[in-house]
Enzyme design. Structure first.
Site, PDB file in Angstrom:
ATOM      1  CB  THR A   1      -0.919  -0.002   1.244  1.00  0.00           C
ATOM      2  OG1 THR A   1      -1.702  -1.188   1.209  1.00  0.00           O
ATOM      3  CG2 THR A   1      -1.832   1.212   1.266  1.00  0.00           C
TER       4      THR A   1
ATOM      5  N   GLY B   1     -32.585  -5.121  -6.281  1.00  0.00           N
ATOM      6  CA  GLY B   1     -31.905  -4.761  -7.541  1.00  0.00           C
ATOM      7  C   GLY B   1     -31.104  -3.482  -7.406  1.00  0.00           C
TER       8      GLY B   1
ATOM      9  CD  GLU C   1      -1.232  -5.355   9.740  1.00  0.00           C
ATOM     10  OE1 GLU C   1      -0.279  -5.452   8.940  1.00  0.00           O
ATOM     11  OE2 GLU C   1      -1.100  -5.376  10.966  1.00  0.00           O
ATOM     12  N   GLY C   2      -2.944 -10.016   8.030  1.00  0.00           N
ATOM     13  CA  GLY C   2      -2.953 -11.386   8.555  1.00  0.00           C
ATOM     14  C   GLY C   2      -4.279 -11.801   9.147  1.00  0.00           C
TER      15      GLY C   2
HETATM   16  C1  LIG Z   1      -4.903  -4.321  -1.273  1.00  0.00           C
HETATM   17  C2  LIG Z   1      -3.786  -4.932  -0.486  1.00  0.00           C
HETATM   18  C3  LIG Z   1      -2.956  -4.119   0.279  1.00  0.00           C
HETATM   19  C4  LIG Z   1      -1.890  -4.686   0.992  1.00  0.00           C
HETATM   20  N1  LIG Z   1      -1.021  -3.859   1.667  1.00  0.00           N
HETATM   21  C5  LIG Z   1       0.117  -4.394   2.195  1.00  0.00           C
HETATM   22  C6  LIG Z   1       1.145  -3.547   2.737  1.00  0.00           C
HETATM   23  O1  LIG Z   1       1.013  -2.312   2.779  1.00  0.00           O
HETATM   24  N2  LIG Z   1       2.285  -4.119   3.193  1.00  0.00           N
HETATM   25  C7  LIG Z   1       2.484  -5.472   3.162  1.00  0.00           C
HETATM   26  O2  LIG Z   1       3.538  -5.921   3.579  1.00  0.00           O
HETATM   27  N3  LIG Z   1       1.519  -6.307   2.672  1.00  0.00           N
HETATM   28  C8  LIG Z   1       0.358  -5.803   2.176  1.00  0.00           C
HETATM   29  N4  LIG Z   1      -0.601  -6.630   1.642  1.00  0.00           N
HETATM   30  C9  LIG Z   1      -0.382  -8.071   1.659  1.00  0.00           C
HETATM   31  C10 LIG Z   1      -1.308  -8.808   2.614  1.00  0.00           C
HETATM   32  O3  LIG Z   1      -0.958  -8.550   3.948  1.00  0.00           O
HETATM   33  C11 LIG Z   1      -1.228 -10.300   2.225  1.00  0.00           C
HETATM   34  O4  LIG Z   1      -1.921 -10.430   0.992  1.00  0.00           O
HETATM   35  C12 LIG Z   1      -1.811 -11.192   3.274  1.00  0.00           C
HETATM   36  O5  LIG Z   1      -0.969 -11.200   4.399  1.00  0.00           O
HETATM   37  C13 LIG Z   1      -1.998 -12.633   2.776  1.00  0.00           C
HETATM   38  O6  LIG Z   1      -0.848 -13.109   2.137  1.00  0.00           O
HETATM   39  P1  LIG Z   1      -0.966 -13.792   0.687  1.00  0.00           P
HETATM   40  O7  LIG Z   1      -1.729 -12.871  -0.182  1.00  0.00           O
HETATM   41  O8  LIG Z   1       0.393 -14.176   0.233  1.00  0.00           O
HETATM   42  O9  LIG Z   1      -1.851 -15.078   0.920  1.00  0.00           O
HETATM   43  P2  LIG Z   1      -1.367 -16.515   1.450  1.00  0.00           P
HETATM   44  O10 LIG Z   1      -0.499 -16.362   2.643  1.00  0.00           O
HETATM   45  O11 LIG Z   1      -0.852 -17.305   0.303  1.00  0.00           O
HETATM   46  O12 LIG Z   1      -2.755 -17.109   1.924  1.00  0.00           O
HETATM   47  C14 LIG Z   1      -3.772 -17.546   1.017  1.00  0.00           C
HETATM   48  C15 LIG Z   1      -4.961 -18.000   1.865  1.00  0.00           C
HETATM   49  O13 LIG Z   1      -4.565 -19.102   2.687  1.00  0.00           O
HETATM   50  C16 LIG Z   1      -4.803 -18.806   4.051  1.00  0.00           C
HETATM   51  N5  LIG Z   1      -3.724 -19.390   4.844  1.00  0.00           N
HETATM   52  C17 LIG Z   1      -2.411 -19.064   4.831  1.00  0.00           C
HETATM   53  N6  LIG Z   1      -1.738 -19.825   5.694  1.00  0.00           N
HETATM   54  C18 LIG Z   1      -2.635 -20.644   6.275  1.00  0.00           C
HETATM   55  C19 LIG Z   1      -2.551 -21.671   7.266  1.00  0.00           C
HETATM   56  N7  LIG Z   1      -1.396 -21.973   7.858  1.00  0.00           N
HETATM   57  N8  LIG Z   1      -3.677 -22.320   7.609  1.00  0.00           N
HETATM   58  C20 LIG Z   1      -4.857 -22.012   7.030  1.00  0.00           C
HETATM   59  N9  LIG Z   1      -5.009 -21.043   6.102  1.00  0.00           N
HETATM   60  C21 LIG Z   1      -3.911 -20.371   5.723  1.00  0.00           C
HETATM   61  C22 LIG Z   1      -4.821 -17.287   4.141  1.00  0.00           C
HETATM   62  O14 LIG Z   1      -5.595 -16.840   5.257  1.00  0.00           O
HETATM   63  C23 LIG Z   1      -5.466 -16.922   2.821  1.00  0.00           C
HETATM   64  O15 LIG Z   1      -6.868 -17.019   2.937  1.00  0.00           O
HETATM   65  C24 LIG Z   1      -1.688  -6.088   0.963  1.00  0.00           C
HETATM   66  C25 LIG Z   1      -2.546  -6.902   0.212  1.00  0.00           C
HETATM   67  C26 LIG Z   1      -3.563  -6.338  -0.528  1.00  0.00           C
HETATM   68  C27 LIG Z   1      -4.430  -7.235  -1.372  1.00  0.00           C
END
Ligand SMILES: Cc1cc2nc3c(=O)[nH]c(=O)nc-3n(C[C@H](O)[C@H](O)[C@H](O)COP(=O)(O)OP(=O)(O)OC[C@H]3O[C@@H](n4cnc5c(N)ncnc54)[C@H](O)[C@@H]3O)c2cc1C
Length: 367
Positions: free
Chosen positions: A163, A343, A366-367
């Site tokens: 972001t 609608g 934010e996890g």
């Molecule tokens: C619009 C936007 C803004 C963002 N801004 C920032 C930012 O400013 N700074 C930054 O650092 N990041 C940022 N992010 C990143 C965001 O924090 C991550 O997308 C998020 O942490 C999830 O990581 P991932 O997308 O790699 O999904 P993954 O980690 O690949 O997860 C995919 C899915 O699997 C689930 N999952 C993962 N591990 C497990 C587990 N062990 N058990 C069960 N389920 C699991 C997750 O909850 C998710 O639903 C942003 C993302 C978006 C889309």
């Protein structure tokens, strides 16, 4: 921050909404998906200085309590979650310095963020390191001087979904040093720091989200946050209680905003001879369960904010519970908000479909 200043901040937000963020403007920003840099810079400028809410008073901020920040964050997200996300990222980007920086780093950078209204980015996520931050591949190699002392670091890697990534003046970037993950403060324009294309997103479309490539970026040793290698994950973890609470307020905001729009619509909408608010099959399915859970979310957010304000530490689990509960109910209400308008809910100008698209991100980032 005293109550008078707190009320002034809330009034300022209302004024910005009236004067700069009408429904028409919000819908246009959403439709174009462009970052409203001029507006954000205005909100960070000397006339408004909204970022000061998030900054401790000893570094030029307003020193708001967590409870006050939670309320302000909710109000901002109710107006527009894309704008609120940009401010959240400024706060997130500053946090590693706030919790882990040396006094000199705090004096230099937090004060600059306060005084100059800098846009900050928080670079943690990577293409292969999302939920599992420890899998990060961005490397910071030591650069030694002629006396074998560390004079700086050379950073190589890739950050994803950052972001403010394409517009930030300052970045805090997590990279792996020989002693483990560590945050580095990097100014925009540093050679080798290359923001990528602004992502075309499902929701919060007006917030800037971009990947960042780091190619042989040289960072002086004094920009290693805390000047100690390996403290990065500890620093990120220390603020989760607080930052996840802020994202919880986004969920609450989306839910409340949708609920309020549905109530005013349903009071006027006559079907089968009566307003929809008088049909219990409607209210008790689409409104009441969500309203109850939103109030529970608010109560929990306020409780955790008050506990952080009273000096309790290690509330990461509670912050996560608040985020999980509030963002899920916010998302559910936003979804029901579309159904409740029938609608019309599906038509952009009624805004509930935008709220639904915006709300989803709060369950993801934010996890
Ligand atoms: C619009 C936007 C803004 C963002 N801004 C920032 C930012 O400013 N700074 C930054 O650092 N990041 C940022 N992010 C990143 C965001 O924090 C991550 O997308 C998020 O942490 C999830 O990581 P991932 O997308 O790699 O999904 P993954 O980690 O690949 O997860 C995919 C899915 O699997 C689930 N999952 C993962 N591990 C497990 C587990 N062990 N058990 C069960 N389920 C699991 C997750 O909850 C998710 O639903 C942003 C993302 C978006 C889309």
């Amino acid at each position: 921050m005293d109550n008078e200043m707190f009320s002034m901040v809330l009034d300022t937000l209302k004024k910005i909404e009236r004067e700069k963020l009408s429904l028409e403007t919000r819908l246009e920003m959403d439709s174009k998906g462009d970052f409203p840099e001029e507006l954000i810079r205005f909100m960070l400028g000397p006339d408004i200085g909204l970022h000061l809410v998030f900054i401790p008073s000893q570094y030029g901020g307003l020193g708001a309590s967590v409870l006050q920040v939670a309320k302000i964050s909710e109000e901002m997200a109710k107006i527009d979650m894309a704008i609120a996300t940009s401010f959240l990222a400024i706060c997130l980007g500053m946090d590693p310095i706030r919790v882990g920086g040396t006094e000199e780093q705090k004096e230099k950078y937090i004060r600059r963020i306060a005084d100059e209204g800098l846009i900050v980015g928080y670079g943690v996520t990577e293409p292969e390191a999302g939920s599992n931050v420890q899998a990060l591949k961005t490397k910071a190699e030591r650069v030694l001087d002629e006396k074998d002392q560390i004079k700086g670091y050379r950073i190589n890697g890739q950050k994803q979904f950052i972001t403010n990534g394409g517009v930030a003046d300052l970045h805090t970037i997590l990279a792996d040093t020989p002693e483990g993950p560590s945050f580095f403060i990097i100014e925009n324009g540093t050679e080798g720091l290359l923001p990528g294309k602004h992502e075309d997103k499902h929701g919060i479309r007006a917030s800037n989200t971009a990947p960042i490539t780091l190619e042989d970026v040289y960072v002086p040793a004094e920009n290693l946050v805390g000047c100690v290698e390996g403290d990065g994950l500890k620093q990120a973890n220390r603020v989760f209680g607080y930052t996840r609470l802020m994202v919880a307020t986004f969920g609450l905001a989306a839910g409340m905003s949708s609920l309020e729009k549905v109530i005013s619509y349903a009071k006027e909408r006559i079907q089968f001879g009566k307003p929809l608010t008088q049909k219990q099959g409607y209210t008790h399915k689409l409104l009441v369960p969500n309203a109850v859970r939103l109030e529970a979310a608010r109560a929990y957010i306020e409780e955790i904010a008050t506990r952080i304000d009273s000096g309790e530490e290690d509330l990461q689990v509670e912050g996560s519970i608040a985020k999980y509960f509030a963002t899920e109910v916010g998302d559910a209400m936003a979804n029901d908000g579309i159904q409740a308008l029938g609608g019309y809910g599906y038509i952009r100008e009624y805004e509930v479909e935008k709220i639904k698209r915006d709300a989803k991100i709060a369950t993801i980032f934010e996890g």
